[in-house]
Design an enzyme around this catalytic site. Structure first.
Site, short mmCIF file in Angstrom:
data_model
loop_
_atom_site.label_atom_id
_atom_site.label_comp_id
_atom_site.label_asym_id
_atom_site.label_seq_id
_atom_site.Cartn_x
_atom_site.Cartn_y
_atom_site.Cartn_z
N CYS A 2 -1.96 -71.41 -1.29
CA CYS A 2 -0.90 -72.28 -0.80
C CYS A 2 -1.55 -73.32 0.12
O CYS A 2 -2.52 -73.03 0.81
CB CYS A 2 0.19 -71.59 -0.02
SG CYS A 2 1.07 -70.33 -0.93
N ARG A 27 -5.31 -74.84 -4.17
CA ARG A 27 -5.00 -73.61 -3.44
C ARG A 27 -3.74 -72.93 -3.96
O ARG A 27 -3.42 -71.81 -3.56
CB ARG A 27 -4.80 -73.93 -1.96
CG ARG A 27 -6.02 -74.53 -1.31
CD ARG A 27 -5.68 -74.94 0.09
NE ARG A 27 -5.45 -73.79 0.93
CZ ARG A 27 -6.36 -73.19 1.65
NH1 ARG A 27 -7.61 -73.63 1.63
NH2 ARG A 27 -6.07 -72.16 2.39
N TRP A 72 1.67 -70.96 -4.10
CA TRP A 72 1.23 -69.93 -5.06
C TRP A 72 2.12 -68.74 -4.76
O TRP A 72 2.01 -68.12 -3.69
CB TRP A 72 -0.24 -69.61 -4.83
CG TRP A 72 -0.83 -68.67 -5.83
CD1 TRP A 72 -1.38 -68.98 -7.04
CD2 TRP A 72 -0.96 -67.24 -5.69
NE1 TRP A 72 -1.82 -67.84 -7.66
CE2 TRP A 72 -1.59 -66.76 -6.86
CE3 TRP A 72 -0.60 -66.32 -4.71
CZ2 TRP A 72 -1.87 -65.42 -7.07
CZ3 TRP A 72 -0.89 -64.98 -4.92
CH2 TRP A 72 -1.52 -64.54 -6.08
N ASN A 98 2.06 -70.22 4.81
CA ASN A 98 1.11 -69.52 3.94
C ASN A 98 0.98 -68.11 4.49
O ASN A 98 0.96 -67.93 5.70
CB ASN A 98 -0.28 -70.16 3.99
CG ASN A 98 -0.31 -71.53 3.39
OD1 ASN A 98 0.64 -71.95 2.74
ND2 ASN A 98 -1.41 -72.23 3.61
N GLY A 99 0.80 -67.13 3.60
CA GLY A 99 0.64 -65.75 4.06
C GLY A 99 1.84 -64.92 3.64
O GLY A 99 2.65 -65.35 2.81
N GLU A 481 -20.42 -62.24 -14.66
CA GLU A 481 -19.97 -63.55 -14.22
C GLU A 481 -19.63 -64.43 -15.43
O GLU A 481 -18.66 -65.19 -15.39
CB GLU A 481 -21.07 -64.20 -13.35
CG GLU A 481 -20.83 -65.64 -12.94
CD GLU A 481 -19.54 -65.88 -12.15
OE1 GLU A 481 -18.84 -64.92 -11.80
OE2 GLU A 481 -19.22 -67.06 -11.92
N LYS A 485 -15.97 -66.10 -15.97
CA LYS A 485 -15.73 -67.55 -16.13
C LYS A 485 -14.91 -67.80 -17.39
O LYS A 485 -13.97 -68.57 -17.37
CB LYS A 485 -17.05 -68.33 -16.24
CG LYS A 485 -17.83 -68.58 -14.98
CD LYS A 485 -17.21 -69.51 -13.98
CE LYS A 485 -16.33 -68.79 -13.02
NZ LYS A 485 -16.90 -68.15 -11.88
N GLU A 488 -11.18 -66.55 -17.07
CA GLU A 488 -10.29 -67.21 -16.11
C GLU A 488 -9.96 -68.65 -16.49
O GLU A 488 -8.87 -69.11 -16.18
CB GLU A 488 -10.80 -67.11 -14.67
CG GLU A 488 -11.96 -67.97 -14.31
CD GLU A 488 -12.41 -67.76 -12.88
OE1 GLU A 488 -11.57 -67.66 -11.98
OE2 GLU A 488 -13.63 -67.73 -12.66
N HIS A 504 -21.99 -46.11 -25.65
CA HIS A 504 -21.20 -45.01 -25.08
C HIS A 504 -19.70 -45.30 -25.15
O HIS A 504 -18.92 -44.68 -24.43
CB HIS A 504 -21.63 -44.76 -23.63
CG HIS A 504 -23.06 -44.32 -23.53
ND1 HIS A 504 -23.50 -43.11 -24.00
CD2 HIS A 504 -24.16 -44.95 -23.04
CE1 HIS A 504 -24.81 -43.01 -23.80
NE2 HIS A 504 -25.23 -44.13 -23.22
N LYS A 601 -7.33 -71.03 -5.64
CA LYS A 601 -8.57 -70.87 -4.89
C LYS A 601 -8.22 -70.29 -3.52
O LYS A 601 -7.12 -70.50 -3.04
CB LYS A 601 -9.25 -72.23 -4.75
CG LYS A 601 -10.73 -72.08 -4.51
CD LYS A 601 -11.51 -73.21 -5.11
CE LYS A 601 -12.99 -72.99 -4.93
NZ LYS A 601 -13.58 -72.28 -6.06
C1 F6R Z 1 -13.96 -66.87 -9.80
C2 F6R Z 1 -13.59 -67.09 -8.42
C3 F6R Z 1 -13.12 -65.94 -7.61
C4 F6R Z 1 -13.74 -66.01 -6.21
C5 F6R Z 1 -13.13 -64.94 -5.31
C6 F6R Z 1 -13.75 -64.94 -3.91
O1 F6R Z 1 -14.41 -68.04 -10.39
O2 F6R Z 1 -13.66 -68.19 -7.95
O3 F6R Z 1 -13.39 -64.72 -8.22
O4 F6R Z 1 -15.12 -65.85 -6.32
O5 F6R Z 1 -11.75 -65.12 -5.21
O6 F6R Z 1 -13.58 -66.17 -3.30
P1 F6R Z 1 -14.42 -66.58 -2.03
O7 F6R Z 1 -15.83 -66.72 -2.45
O8 F6R Z 1 -13.82 -67.85 -1.54
O9 F6R Z 1 -14.26 -65.45 -1.04
#
Ligand code: F6R
Length: 606
Positions: A2, A27, A72, A98-99, A481, A485, A488, A504, A601
């Site tokens: 948010c 965000r 969000w 936010n929160g 990873e 990627k 997501e 397994h 994010k």
């Molecule tokens: C994946 C991604 C998330 C962040 C995770 C931690 O592409 O961006 O999995 O890595 O939410 O975020 P930070 O690094 O900001 O604590």
């Protein structure tokens, strides 16, 4: 998670709020709204993106004071009603938040019993009604907000305006960031500096429990007991240009392409060619203390956790200290044993991830020694830890992490070198690692130059409903990873497994519809990995191999060959083609690359 923006000053607030929200949209992006004050509150809010909001804000939406929000959803589905700002029943108070207010249900029930009618399902609306009541009984908005926050259990970053006090905004923070921006006869506030840098680079971060009153001519900050606090403004290094797409089609592609520079910045000034060591002054540890740790425990969430797995491997290999990584979101809930001889490392790009922050706070409460590997300077985690390594990767705007992932892995290489060279890592091995690190930026350029080929492969493989990613030991976190990627941003189902574990169980999934991306570096496990490729192909599975050379036998349908570095550093390079693969798959499938569905994010809720 948010975004909040607030403005008070001589200009029209609405365009500033909308522009700020646009910059914060990464965000949270399921609904957005703004309110301005001009002889009463004027509100517009919609389900959808900031661009949808801009369409419904009239040209004549005048007011020199306002607050805005991009959401969000946590409480209540994304809808016009649940979008922020929320107003009190008498339309006097507006709040963005936010929160999560944990006791919102209880507070709401009491208000309903008193005859208050709610317009939304959100926890935030409770705040608007409570502040309005308190505003009737108190002389200042500041007092009304403070009184209300005493009733609240949970986390918040809030901004509040009062139609009857049109010259001020009150903001407060507990667990969700609020940054003040200081302008020329104008003041701003936001949940992230991204919304401020176009207007000012002088900022003040609020601490948990702090409240601030903003007027056009300045600000005052107060601790939770109403004592005034003295805050020194910081100058932000990043300017508005860092938040533009810079001519790229998406932020994600820009951020992938920036990696030669971003990892150069992460190592800049930290490598010593004379003693083949890494200088990490931010750790605040002398050599004796650095030698004293018996274990390293790394915590982070999502991609940060996967880079922690790369880090654990680097530390074990170079420093020969037992090391492991664990999701911070799990660690904090299992009452971990905190050991005085362990170095704890918290990783976070944003420095705000609530689970990681809570894990750090738990560790500190139990006397653990915690350092941070963080990108956002001055963020909550950066301020909470005992020392650390800043990534200096610049703002990461796209929701999926790329450049922060590689910079974090690189920071771990520096930490491993540092820990290793006060122990048994020889000067010769130190030099080998330092030289390897220096080669990385040029080698990343070489991988980026294969973008077109990887785009073609992405088109071919993205047609399948799911993909398997496999790797052994150093290759396993890379596979994780890569799968993260892909899923997501392209929404293609992707699973990652240690290559050794395939037989397994998951081998049952392999067939023509489930291709495998195999991470096959030229290391001591090469033959084992090639055997796995044979097993996959024997079951009709296609293989896209990422490695250092074409296999002699026809063991892969396609191969992405990348430059070779030292075996310990290869995982950093092996990650890059997987970022490009996910990016091009998402583009081929027409996905919203920078703002994938359901995500945001900076996950500042539990
Ligand atoms: C994946 C991604 C998330 C962040 C995770 C931690 O592409 O961006 O999995 O890595 O939410 O975020 P930070 O690094 O900001 O604590």
């Amino acid at each position: 998670m948010c975004g909040i923006v607030a403005y008070v000053g001589p200009k029209d607030a609405a365009p500033i709020l909308l522009e700020g929200l646009q910059r914060l949209e990464y965000r949270g992006y399921d609904s957005a709204g703004v309110v301005v004050s001009n002889r009463g509150l004027k509100l517009r809010k919609v389900k959808g993106r900031v661009a949808d909001l801009a369409k419904v804000v009239p040209v004549r939406f005048k007011g020199n004071l306002g607050i805005g929000h991009t959401r969000w959803a946590t409480h209540g589905v994304p809808s016009d009603e649940n979008a922020h700002p929320h107003l009190s029943a008498d339309q006097r108070i507006a709040v963005v938040h936010n929160g999560i207010i944990e006791n919102a249900g209880e507070l709401r029930a009491k208000l309903v019993a008193d005859g208050v009618a709610f317009a939304s399902e959100t926890d935030t609306e409770v705040l608007a009604h409570l502040i309005a009541r308190a505003a009737d009984e108190n002389d200042t908005l500041e007092e009304a907000v403070r009184k209300t926050l005493k009733l609240v259990v949970g986390t918040y970053g809030i901004a509040v305006i009062d139609a009857e006090r049109p010259g001020e905004v009150v903001v407060a923070r507990n667990g969700s960031p609020i940054v003040l921006g200081i302008g020329e006869k104008e003041m701003f506030a936001a949940s992230d500096v991204a919304a401020l840098v176009r207007y000012t680079r002088q900022v003040v971060h609020l601490e948990d429990g702090e409240l601030a009153v903003l007027k056009a001519d300045g600000f005052h900050t107060f601790a939770s007991d109403a004592r005034e606090t003295a805050k020194e403004p910081l100058t932000v290094d990043w300017d508005a240009g860092h938040y533009d797409t810079g001519g790229y089609e998406h932020y994600l592609l820009k951020e992938i392409s920036e990696q030669p520079e971003t990892i150069t910045r992460t190592m800049s000034g930290r490598l010593d060619e004379r003693f083949h060591v890494a200088h990490l002054g931010g750790l605040n540890m002398d050599a004796r203390e650095t030698r004293s740790f018996r274990r390293v425990k790394i915590i982070g969430c999502g991609s940060a956790y996967y880079s922690g797995q790369i880090g654990a491997q680097l530390i074990e290999e170079l420093a020969r200290i037992p090391a492991d990584a664990e999701p911070a979101s799990e660690f904090r809930y299992r009452n971990p044993v905190v050991d005085p001889n362990t170095l704890y490392v918290a990783i976070s790009q944003s420095g705000e991830t609530y689970d990681t922050l809570a894990a750090v706070q738990e560790l500190k409460r139990k006397g653990g020694r915690v350092i941070g590997i963080v990108n956002a300077v001055g963020s909550a985690i950066a301020r909470e830890v005992d020392g650390g390594i800043y990534l200096h990767a610049g703002p990461e705007v796209s929701v999926a992490s790329t450049k922060a992932f590689t910079s974090t892995s690189l920071a771990f290489a520096l930490l491993a070198l540092h820990l290793g060279r006060v122990r048994d890592l020889s000067p010769a091995d130190g030099r080998r690692v330092v030289d390897g690190l220096r080669r990385l930026p040029g080698q990343i350029e070489e991988i980026l130059a294969q973008g077109d080929k990887i785009a073609e492969l992405a088109q071919k493989y993205a047609k399948h409903p799911g993909m398997m990613f496999v790797g052994r030991v150093r290759g396993y976190p890379v596979a994780r990873e890569g799968a993260q990627k892909l899923k997501e941003i392209s929404y293609v189902h992707a699973e990652a497994y240690p290559a050794s574990e395939l037989k397994h169980g998951p081998l049952a999934l392999i067939g023509p519809d489930m291709p495998t991306v195999a991470i096959v570096p030229d290391d001591e496990l090469l033959d084992k990995n090639l055997t796995t490729l044979g097993e996959i192909r024997a079951r009709g599975g296609q293989v896209l191999m990422v490695g250092h050379r074409e296999p002699a036998a026809k063991l892969a349908d396609d191969v992405i060959v990348i430059p070779k570095n030292e075996i310990e550093l290869d995982p950093i390079l092996l990650t890059i083609p997987l970022q490009l693969l996910a990016y091009h798959a998402a583009v081929a499938l027409g996905r919203d690359v920078d703002k994938p569905r359901n995500l945001a994010k900076s996950v500042t809720v539990e």
